[in-house]
Motif scaffolding. Structure first.
Motif, PDB file in Angstrom:
ATOM      1  N   ASP A 133     -53.818  -0.380  21.243  1.00  0.00           N
ATOM      2  CA  ASP A 133     -54.677  -0.932  20.181  1.00  0.00           C
ATOM      3  C   ASP A 133     -53.949  -2.035  19.417  1.00  0.00           C
ATOM      4  OD1 ASP A 133     -57.256   0.020  20.145  1.00  0.00           O
ATOM      5  OD2 ASP A 133     -56.747   1.861  19.074  1.00  0.00           O
ATOM      6  N   ALA A 134     -52.685  -1.750  19.052  1.00  0.00           N
ATOM      7  CA  ALA A 134     -51.909  -2.720  18.275  1.00  0.00           C
ATOM      8  C   ALA A 134     -51.637  -3.985  19.083  1.00  0.00           C
ATOM      9  CB  ALA A 134     -50.593  -2.088  17.819  1.00  0.00           C
ATOM     10  N   LEU A 135     -51.324  -3.828  20.363  1.00  0.00           N
ATOM     11  CA  LEU A 135     -51.054  -4.995  21.202  1.00  0.00           C
ATOM     12  C   LEU A 135     -52.321  -5.809  21.451  1.00  0.00           C
ATOM     13  CD1 LEU A 135     -48.520  -3.506  23.784  1.00  0.00           C
ATOM     14  CD2 LEU A 135     -48.055  -5.213  22.013  1.00  0.00           C
ATOM     15  N   THR A 136     -53.450  -5.126  21.539  1.00  0.00           N
ATOM     16  CA  THR A 136     -54.719  -5.856  21.675  1.00  0.00           C
ATOM     17  C   THR A 136     -54.955  -6.732  20.455  1.00  0.00           C
ATOM     18  OG1 THR A 136     -55.692  -4.129  23.067  1.00  0.00           O
ATOM     19  CG2 THR A 136     -57.211  -5.590  21.916  1.00  0.00           C
ATOM     20  N   SER A 137     -54.760  -6.155  19.273  1.00  0.00           N
ATOM     21  CA  SER A 137     -54.922  -6.930  18.044  1.00  0.00           C
ATOM     22  C   SER A 137     -53.926  -8.080  17.990  1.00  0.00           C
ATOM     23  CB  SER A 137     -54.749  -6.027  16.821  1.00  0.00           C
ATOM     24  OG  SER A 137     -55.737  -5.022  16.789  1.00  0.00           O
ATOM     25  N   TRP A 138     -52.701  -7.813  18.455  1.00  0.00           N
ATOM     26  CA  TRP A 138     -51.689  -8.874  18.462  1.00  0.00           C
ATOM     27  C   TRP A 138     -52.090 -10.018  19.383  1.00  0.00           C
ATOM     28  CZ3 TRP A 138     -48.858 -10.210  22.897  1.00  0.00           C
ATOM     29  CH2 TRP A 138     -47.961 -11.271  22.691  1.00  0.00           C
ATOM     30  N   MET A 139     -52.594  -9.694  20.572  1.00  0.00           N
ATOM     31  CA  MET A 139     -53.020 -10.748  21.494  1.00  0.00           C
ATOM     32  C   MET A 139     -54.109 -11.617  20.875  1.00  0.00           C
ATOM     33  SD  MET A 139     -53.212  -8.925  25.220  1.00  0.00           S
ATOM     34  CE  MET A 139     -51.830  -8.020  25.916  1.00  0.00           C
ATOM     35  N   LEU A 140     -55.065 -10.980  20.221  1.00  0.00           N
ATOM     36  CA  LEU A 140     -56.141 -11.735  19.590  1.00  0.00           C
ATOM     37  C   LEU A 140     -55.603 -12.633  18.479  1.00  0.00           C
ATOM     38  CD1 LEU A 140     -58.880  -8.949  19.420  1.00  0.00           C
ATOM     39  CD2 LEU A 140     -58.889 -10.972  20.899  1.00  0.00           C
ATOM     40  N   ARG A 141     -54.648 -12.107  17.687  1.00  0.00           N
ATOM     41  CA  ARG A 141     -54.064 -12.928  16.620  1.00  0.00           C
ATOM     42  C   ARG A 141     -53.262 -14.080  17.198  1.00  0.00           C
ATOM     43  NH1 ARG A 141     -52.663  -7.923  14.555  1.00  0.00           N
ATOM     44  NH2 ARG A 141     -50.458  -8.276  15.100  1.00  0.00           N
ATOM     45  N   ALA A 142     -52.485 -13.798  18.248  1.00  0.00           N
ATOM     46  CA  ALA A 142     -51.663 -14.850  18.862  1.00  0.00           C
ATOM     47  C   ALA A 142     -52.541 -15.972  19.401  1.00  0.00           C
ATOM     48  CB  ALA A 142     -50.792 -14.257  19.973  1.00  0.00           C
ATOM     49  N   ARG A 143     -53.617 -15.608  20.051  1.00  0.00           N
ATOM     50  CA  ARG A 143     -54.533 -16.619  20.588  1.00  0.00           C
ATOM     51  C   ARG A 143     -55.202 -17.394  19.460  1.00  0.00           C
ATOM     52  NH1 ARG A 143     -56.219 -16.076  26.120  1.00  0.00           N
ATOM     53  NH2 ARG A 143     -57.989 -17.352  25.477  1.00  0.00           N
ATOM     54  N   PRO A 174     -58.614  -5.920  29.246  1.00  0.00           N
ATOM     55  CA  PRO A 174     -58.235  -4.767  30.078  1.00  0.00           C
ATOM     56  C   PRO A 174     -57.470  -3.700  29.303  1.00  0.00           C
ATOM     57  CG  PRO A 174     -57.807  -6.834  31.228  1.00  0.00           C
ATOM     58  CD  PRO A 174     -58.133  -7.190  29.819  1.00  0.00           C
ATOM     59  N   MET A 175     -56.590  -4.126  28.387  1.00  0.00           N
ATOM     60  CA  MET A 175     -55.839  -3.149  27.608  1.00  0.00           C
ATOM     61  C   MET A 175     -56.766  -2.403  26.650  1.00  0.00           C
ATOM     62  SD  MET A 175     -52.341  -3.717  25.398  1.00  0.00           S
ATOM     63  CE  MET A 175     -51.486  -4.197  26.908  1.00  0.00           C
ATOM     64  N   LEU A 176     -57.696  -3.139  26.046  1.00  0.00           N
ATOM     65  CA  LEU A 176     -58.641  -2.498  25.143  1.00  0.00           C
ATOM     66  C   LEU A 176     -59.512  -1.491  25.890  1.00  0.00           C
ATOM     67  CD1 LEU A 176     -59.778  -2.413  22.265  1.00  0.00           C
ATOM     68  CD2 LEU A 176     -61.366  -4.224  22.927  1.00  0.00           C
ATOM     69  N   ASP A 177     -59.886  -1.827  27.109  1.00  0.00           N
ATOM     70  CA  ASP A 177     -60.716  -0.920  27.906  1.00  0.00           C
ATOM     71  C   ASP A 177     -59.978   0.372  28.250  1.00  0.00           C
ATOM     72  OD1 ASP A 177     -62.750  -2.760  27.856  1.00  0.00           O
ATOM     73  OD2 ASP A 177     -62.330  -3.580  29.846  1.00  0.00           O
ATOM     74  N   ALA A 178     -58.642   0.328  28.299  1.00  0.00           N
ATOM     75  CA  ALA A 178     -57.864   1.513  28.665  1.00  0.00           C
ATOM     76  C   ALA A 178     -57.716   2.498  27.514  1.00  0.00           C
ATOM     77  CB  ALA A 178     -56.483   1.089  29.155  1.00  0.00           C
ATOM     78  N   VAL A 179     -57.928   2.047  26.273  1.00  0.00           N
ATOM     79  CA  VAL A 179     -57.675   2.904  25.112  1.00  0.00           C
ATOM     80  C   VAL A 179     -58.549   4.156  25.108  1.00  0.00           C
ATOM     81  CG1 VAL A 179     -57.787   3.024  22.593  1.00  0.00           C
ATOM     82  CG2 VAL A 179     -56.726   1.055  23.693  1.00  0.00           C
ATOM     83  N   PRO A 180     -59.875   4.065  25.309  1.00  0.00           N
ATOM     84  CA  PRO A 180     -60.689   5.294  25.304  1.00  0.00           C
ATOM     85  C   PRO A 180     -60.237   6.306  26.361  1.00  0.00           C
ATOM     86  CG  PRO A 180     -62.091   3.361  25.139  1.00  0.00           C
ATOM     87  CD  PRO A 180     -60.720   2.858  25.467  1.00  0.00           C
ATOM     88  N   GLU A 181     -59.828   5.822  27.523  1.00  0.00           N
ATOM     89  CA  GLU A 181     -59.371   6.738  28.579  1.00  0.00           C
ATOM     90  C   GLU A 181     -58.078   7.437  28.163  1.00  0.00           C
ATOM     91  OE1 GLU A 181     -58.163   6.669  33.328  1.00  0.00           O
ATOM     92  OE2 GLU A 181     -59.161   4.947  32.413  1.00  0.00           O
ATOM     93  N   LEU A 182     -57.165   6.689  27.524  1.00  0.00           N
ATOM     94  CA  LEU A 182     -55.926   7.299  27.064  1.00  0.00           C
ATOM     95  C   LEU A 182     -56.208   8.371  26.016  1.00  0.00           C
ATOM     96  CD1 LEU A 182     -53.741   4.078  26.763  1.00  0.00           C
ATOM     97  CD2 LEU A 182     -53.357   5.966  28.367  1.00  0.00           C
ATOM     98  N   ARG A 183     -57.110   8.082  25.093  1.00  0.00           N
ATOM     99  CA  ARG A 183     -57.424   9.066  24.054  1.00  0.00           C
ATOM    100  C   ARG A 183     -58.156  10.273  24.653  1.00  0.00           C
ATOM    101  NH1 ARG A 183     -55.476   6.879  19.659  1.00  0.00           N
ATOM    102  NH2 ARG A 183     -55.795   4.659  19.179  1.00  0.00           N
ATOM    103  N   ALA A 184     -58.986  10.048  25.667  1.00  0.00           N
ATOM    104  CA  ALA A 184     -59.653  11.159  26.343  1.00  0.00           C
ATOM    105  C   ALA A 184     -58.625  12.040  27.051  1.00  0.00           C
ATOM    106  CB  ALA A 184     -60.687  10.634  27.333  1.00  0.00           C
TER     107      ALA A 184
END
Length: 204
Positions: A127-137, A61-71
């Motif tokens: 973006d950074a938190l998405t990467s962090w979640m993936l690393r943590a998992r 869900p956080m990753l999906d929000a990134v394009p909208e934030l940049r738009a």
């Protein structure tokens, strides 16, 4: 298999082991001075609960929000550029309008307090938190796979070992799991502390 599936499947398989670890730590305790005590103070959860908390991290869900934030950031920039200058005006009214126009443009897409900059900074943090979640998992999945194959796991899952041996085994497994989780959460705190552009109140 992606990391989400890997952790979820490993956690489901490891449920009996984690239950025994939590039961031993909460019931019998751990040897004095064992590393697990330090990790318990860092995480403030038993290993099973801590592992499930990491498994509850869902980055999609956080990753999906990134394009909208940049738009939205680009929209603020376009709006700031579209504000028309005073043109052929002159006098006090033109000066007042130009001051207001520049102020509005700065608020929309200027310095670090502008809406556009905040949107970009929020997208960067997401973006950074998405990467962090993936690393943590991924880190937890790797650690969980290791402890499931350890001699300590065999000791805990068998019923023919004395309580002291089971407590030592639970402490060893718990320390490894909790350290991986605590280190991941320390990384998250560093990420949030580094998001200085989002720490000051937004001026209006």
């Amino acid at each position: 298999m992606d990391q989400l599936d890997q952790l979820d499947q490993l956690l489901a398989t490891a449920t009996p082991l984690l239950a025994r670890v939590d039961e031993a730590l909460s019931g019998v305790g751990a040897p004095g001075g064992h590393d697990v005590w330090r990790e318990l103070r860092r995480v403030r959860l038993l290993p099973g609960d801590a592992a499930r908390a990491v498994a509850a991290l869902h980055p999609a869900p956080m990753l999906d929000a990134v394009p909208e934030l940049r738009a939205d950031a680009r929209a603020y920039a376009d709006l700031a550029d579209a504000l028309p200058p005073a043109g052929g005006w002159s006098g006090e009214a033109a000066e007042a309008y130009e001051k207001a126009r520049r102020g509005a443009a700065e608020h929309l897409n200027g310095g670090p307090d502008s809406l556009g900059h905040r949107m970009e900074a929020t997208a960067d943090l997401a973006d950074a938190l998405t990467s962090w979640m993936l690393r943590a998992r991924a880190d937890l999945a790797a650690t969980l796979a290791e402890v499931m194959l350890s001699t300590e796991a065999i000791t805990l899952l068998a019923d023919d070992h004395p309580p002291a041996d089971r407590a030592a085994a639970a402490a060893a497994i718990g320390a490894r799991l909790l350290q991986a989780i605590a280190d991941s959460y320390d990384d998250a705190e560093d990420l949030l502390a580094g998001a200085t552009d989002l720490q000051s109140p937004l001026s209006v």
